[in-house]
Every structure is written in structure tokens, then in C-alpha cells.
Design a protein around this motif. Structure first.
Motif, PDB file in Angstrom:
ATOM      1  N   ILE A   1      -8.350   5.126  -3.018  1.00 44.35           N
ATOM      2  CA  ILE A   1      -6.996   4.450  -2.774  1.00 44.35           C
ATOM      3  C   ILE A   1      -6.861   4.602  -1.222  1.00 44.35           C
ATOM      4  O   ILE A   1      -6.165   3.842  -0.631  1.00 44.35           O
TER       5      ILE A   1
ATOM      6  N   LYS B   1       0.119   7.278 -10.436  1.00 45.49           N
ATOM      7  CA  LYS B   1      -0.782   6.131 -10.966  1.00 45.49           C
ATOM      8  C   LYS B   1      -0.247   5.750 -12.178  1.00 45.49           C
ATOM      9  O   LYS B   1      -0.532   4.498 -12.655  1.00 45.49           O
TER      10      LYS B   1
ATOM     11  N   ASN C   1       0.761  -1.130  -0.032  1.00 44.82           N
ATOM     12  CA  ASN C   1      -0.016  -0.006   0.075  1.00 44.82           C
ATOM     13  C   ASN C   1       0.854   1.346  -0.109  1.00 44.82           C
ATOM     14  O   ASN C   1       0.595   2.234  -0.596  1.00 44.82           O
TER      15      ASN C   1
ATOM     16  N   LYS D   1      -6.934  -0.770  -6.783  1.00 41.77           N
ATOM     17  CA  LYS D   1      -6.724   0.424  -6.795  1.00 41.77           C
ATOM     18  C   LYS D   1      -7.013   1.698  -7.541  1.00 41.77           C
ATOM     19  O   LYS D   1      -7.473   2.778  -7.241  1.00 41.77           O
TER      20      LYS D   1
ATOM     21  N   ILE E   1       2.132   1.898  -3.308  1.00 40.53           N
ATOM     22  CA  ILE E   1       1.004   2.421  -4.381  1.00 40.53           C
ATOM     23  C   ILE E   1       0.828   4.031  -4.271  1.00 40.53           C
ATOM     24  O   ILE E   1       0.711   4.544  -5.177  1.00 40.53           O
TER      25      ILE E   1
ATOM     26  N   LEU F   1      -7.957   1.342   0.354  1.00 47.08           N
ATOM     27  CA  LEU F   1      -7.423   0.326  -0.438  1.00 47.08           C
ATOM     28  C   LEU F   1      -6.923  -0.798   0.637  1.00 47.08           C
ATOM     29  O   LEU F   1      -7.070  -1.986   0.212  1.00 47.08           O
TER      30      LEU F   1
ATOM     31  N   THR G   1       1.694   2.551 -11.456  1.00 45.92           N
ATOM     32  CA  THR G   1       1.136   1.466 -10.456  1.00 45.92           C
ATOM     33  C   THR G   1       1.308   0.220 -10.919  1.00 45.92           C
ATOM     34  O   THR G   1       1.797  -0.781 -10.391  1.00 45.92           O
TER      35      THR G   1
ATOM     36  N   TRP H   1      -8.959  -4.122  -0.533  1.00 49.19           N
ATOM     37  CA  TRP H   1      -8.008  -5.458  -0.764  1.00 49.19           C
ATOM     38  C   TRP H   1      -7.860  -6.607   0.435  1.00 49.19           C
ATOM     39  O   TRP H   1      -7.958  -7.652   0.042  1.00 49.19           O
TER      40      TRP H   1
END
Length: 483
Positions: free
Chosen positions: A406, A139, A131, A401, A134, A409, A142, A413
């Protein structure tokens, strides 16, 4: 005060390096198959009991929504500290279990709890490594970032497997009496201790210029995102600007006297926080989550039972090579698929790559079901699994994502990991039960021999892979219909 860009970039790269180390360490969870026979013979467990240990390890990893929510609220340093305490304690408990073999032989449930805690500790480290990086990188990178992290996660089991066979096995690698699996658990405890301390010290969210922390109200005032109109009569006007395919949708409410302007993001779910109830009721999230779950269990079950399959077919002399095929394939493909998906994402959606991963999983199990006795085709099936695992664990977090906020996330996730773990638990227990039921007079009461031992569990995996393909196609059809 913002850091100079060069220093900020250097700190992000340092965080990425440490994140790779964290992912490499958490990848050790998937080397269970290399020492499961040692556990089975040391404590005289049935295959169903051994599958329980593996399942609980994965369920611990699957309770990721709790570490994910913890991460979302408290950040990477506190999450790393919790992971440090849990992981080191759990592996030390497993290490100590061999001092009381008779006790643990009759209490496999307690050993299962230890493995559950190992998985729980690992997911804290996993979330921090994934995380944070990321969030820290733009982005447009990513896919590459997730792919690189997953390459270390994927390659880890092959390294740990090689270490086990060369450093913790004395003499014949098929002779479990000469395997030092307690020492291997001690190595895991030390590894998690070191990497979590590094995460505490150096892995932070560098949000000074992170796109994850952009003030979206500024976007609303952008000329590209708002359509305005004036009405001299002072009447109440509502303006709608809708862009599909995940782009922004804004509704403006402007009073005629222009004294107030109130804007709200109408349906851009990727740019706003969603409550737990809201995310669970979102159709796209449900389809994506179940697709991930049904696909991921194949990689889990196959990887954890590689030596079971080879042993059943009298191919266990190749264990040291069979157990590294998936990790090596996974690492190579992970590094490539992230770069490829970033470059071609406008022309070839990531979801189709994810569907291809599900196809790889399903083909691999079909090969096992019919041809596992042929070493060459067993190797090919492992390569297909490696492709599937690489694509799944590189594309799924990236898609998650991009589709959803985000800032959530960790939770989003983590819920996907939990569902995958619960399905994996059911399939692994079924796999073990079918295996034990097929033990015939030619066995020793513990080990089963022949294709009959693995076909039942493999058939379930084929069904799981097929469901993931169907869900992926449904997702794509849904997007096409909504254009």
C-alpha cells in the motif's frame, strides 16, 4: 500521542466526506462530450483535433505515476496544494481562450496542452482523495470505501452535464452558438480551488492505528506466522513457512546458539515495498495493469464520444439524456459493487467481478456496432458501459491495493493510469481519424452522418475489450495453477 478513538474515527469520516467531494470534482473530466461540440464549432476544429483535446485531458490524468510518487513521498497536503495551483491555472487558460478565437483556431496543439495540464492537476486531487482514504480505513472495508468514492466520481458527470444543459445553454441545446462553455470552464476552476483547499486543511493520513502502518516485524514474531525448531548440535537451520494466495511467507535463519535471529519476508509482495524495476517485472502486475488499460479505454472513448455517436445518427436531440445514463448507472453500481465484493470476496474473488466488467464493456460495443441507430439499444449499450466503468474503477484500485504494498499505491496505480491513457490516446485519435475520413458529400466538411462514421472506431474498442477479458482469464488460470 494517539487521538481518542472517537475523535480519530470522526476525523477519518470527515476525510472520507472531503474525499468524496474531491472525487466528485475530478469526475468533471468525463463531461467533455457535452461541450466538445461547442469547442469544435467555436474554433472550427476537425473531429481529430477535438479527439486530441480529449486524449490529452486523459493523458494528463494518466501521468498519475508522477503525482502518485509525489503523494507517496510528501503526503496528501502537499499533493493537494500542487493540484490546486495546476488545476485552477489550466482552467483559467481555457476560459481565456475564447477571447482569442482566431489565434487558437490555428493552434489546436496549444489548447491540447491546456487540457493536458487540466488532467494533470486533477490526478493530484484524485490521488489525495482515493489513496488517503484507502490507507485510513481497515482493509475489510476497502471495497466499500473505494466503491463509495467511485460513486461520487461516477455520478459527477451527470450532475455537471445537467448543469451545463440547464445553466450554460440558452435555448436549443443543440445550438452551440448559445452555449457558454467558457463559463463552464470558470465553474471548474472554482470547484477545484474550493475542494483542494478543503483537502489541504482536513484530509490527512490518520496513521495512529492505520493497518497500513503496522510494523510487519511484529507479525514475524507472531506464533501464527513462524515455524521454529531447535537443534542442540548448534548447526545452521533454515525454516520455511509458506502460505499461498497472497498470505505471508517467512524464512527464518537461526543460529544454533540462539544469539541472533534474522527473519525476512520471502515472497509476500503485498507487505513489502518494491522498487520500480521490480514492480515492472512482476508478471501479476503486468497482467493486471494491461487488463485495466484495455478495459478502461472503452469507457473513456464511449463517454467522450456519446454526442458524436448520437449526432452521427441524428439522435442528438436526446443528448441531455444520453450523456447522463453512464454516470447515473456508474454511481449506483459503484455503491453496490464495493459492498458486495467485500461481503463475498472469500467465496467470489474480486478478479471475476473485474472480468465481468470487461464483458460488459465488450457487449456494449457490439451493440453499438450493430444497433446504434436504434435509440433503445443505444441506451442499453450506455447502461452496459456504466456497469463496466463502475466495476473497473471500484475493483481495480481495490485489487491493486490488496495485491501490492500500500505504501507504493500511488506509484503502482499511477503507472496503470498512464498505460491506460496512452492506449486511450491511440484509440481516440484513430476514432477521430476514421470519423473524419468518412465525412461524405452529405456532411458539412466537419460533421459525419451514418453508421459508417462510428463503426471503425467501435470495432477497435471491441478488440480492446476482448483483450481485457483474455487477460483476466489468464490471471485466474495462473492463480489456479499456482495453488
Amino acid at each position: 500521542m494517539a487521538l481518542p478513538i472517537s475523535k480519530l474515527t470522526a476525523l477519518k469520516i470527515l476525510g472520507l466526506v472531503i474525499g468524496c467531494a474531491g472525487k466528485f470534482t475530478t469526475g468533471s473530466l468525463f463531461v467533455f462530450s457535452v461541450y466538445q461540440d461547442a469547442i469544435k464549432d467555436t474554433f472550427n476544429y476537425t473531429q481529430k483535433e477535438v479527439e486530441l483535446l480529449s486524449s490529452m485531458l486523459n493523458i494528463g490524468l494518466g501521468v498519475g505515476f508522477l503525482p502518485g510518487m509525489f503523494y507517496d513521498h510528501f503526503g496528501p497536503q502537499w499533493a493537494s496544494a500542487v493540484g490546486l495551483f495546476i488545476s485552477v491555472s489550466a482552467y483559467m487558460l481555457i476560459w481565456s481562450s475564447t477571447k482569442s478565437v482566431q489565434f487558437y483556431s490555428g493552434n489546436s496543439w496549444l489548447m491540447a496542452i491546456y487540457f493536458f495540464v487540466c488532467g494533470l492537476g486533477s490526478i493530484f486531487t484524485y490521488m489525495v482523495a482515493l489513496n488517503t482514504n484507502i490507507i485510513n480505513f481497515d482493509k475489510k472495508h476497502t471495497g466499500k470505501i473505494v466503491g463509495l468514492l467511485n460513486a461520487f466520481f461516477a455520478g459527477s458527470p451527470s450532475v455537471f452535464a445537467a448543469m451545463y444543459y440547464h445553466l450554460f445553454t440558452h435555448g436549443d441545446p443543440t445550438d452551440t452558438s448559445n452555449q457558454d462553455f467558457p463559463g463552464f470552464m470558470l465553474l471548474f476552476a472554482i470547484s477545484f480551488g474550493v475542494v483542494d483547499i478543503l483537502c489541504i486543511l482536513f484530509l490527512k493520513v490518520r496513521k495512529d492505528d492505520s493497518p497500513a502502518f503496522v510494523n510487519f516485524e511484529n507479525d514475524i514474531s507472531s506464533k501464527n506466522n513462524i515455524v521454529t525448531s531447535s537443534n542442540s548440535g548448534g548447526s545452521h537451520e533454515v525454516f520455511c513457512f509458506a502460505r499461498r494466495n497472497g498470505r505471508q511467507s517467512i524464512i527464518g535463519d537461526i543460529n544454533g546458539d540462539n544469539s541472533t535471529q534474522n527473519y525476512m519476508i520471502a515472497d509476500n509482495i503485498a507487505e513489502r515495498s518494491m522498487s520500480l524495476k521490480e514492480i515492472l517485472l512482476n508478471v501479476d502486475y503486468q497482467i493486471l495493469t494491461w487488463l485495466i488499460a484495455f478495459a478502461s479505454v472503452i469507457g473513456l472513448v464511449y463517454a467522450n464520444n456519446t454526442t458524436v455517436i448520437s449526432g452521427s445518427l441524428h439522435l442528438d436531440q436526446y443528448n441531455d439524456r444520453l450523456t447522463i445514463i453512464i454516470p447515473i448507472t456508474n454511481a449506483i453500481v459503484s455503491a453496490l459493487v464495493g459492498v458486495i465484493s467485500d461481503h463475498f470476496k472469500d467465496k467470489f474473488p474480486r478478479m471475476w467481478i473485474l472480468i465481468f466488467g470487461s464483458i460488459c464493456f465488450t457487449v456494449s460495443q457490439i451493440l453499438v456496432f450493430f444497433f446504434a441507430e436504434t435509440l433503445g439499444l443505444l441506451v442499453v449499450s450506455a447502461i452496459f458501459v456504466g456497469f463496466g466503468v463502475a466495476i473497473l474503477w471500484s475493483m481495480a484500485p481495490t485489487i491493486m491495493k490488496e495485491m501490492f504494498y500500500i505504501g507504493n499505491l500511488g506509484r503502482n496505480w499511477g503507472i496503470a493510469l498512464l498505460i491506460a491513457a496512452l492506449i486511450g490516446f491511440g484509440i481516440q485519435e484513430s476514432y477521430g481519424a476514421i470519423y473524419d475520413a468518412e465525412i461524405g458529400p452529405e456532411g458539412d466538411g466537419v460533421h459525419c452522418y451514418g453508421m459508417k462514421c462510428i463503426r471503425g472506431g467501435t470495432a477497435i474498442c471491441i478488440g480492446s475489450g476482448s483483450l481485457s477479458i483474455v487477460l483476466g482469464i489468464v490471471m485466474q488460470l495462473k492463480k489456479k495453477l499456482c495453488k
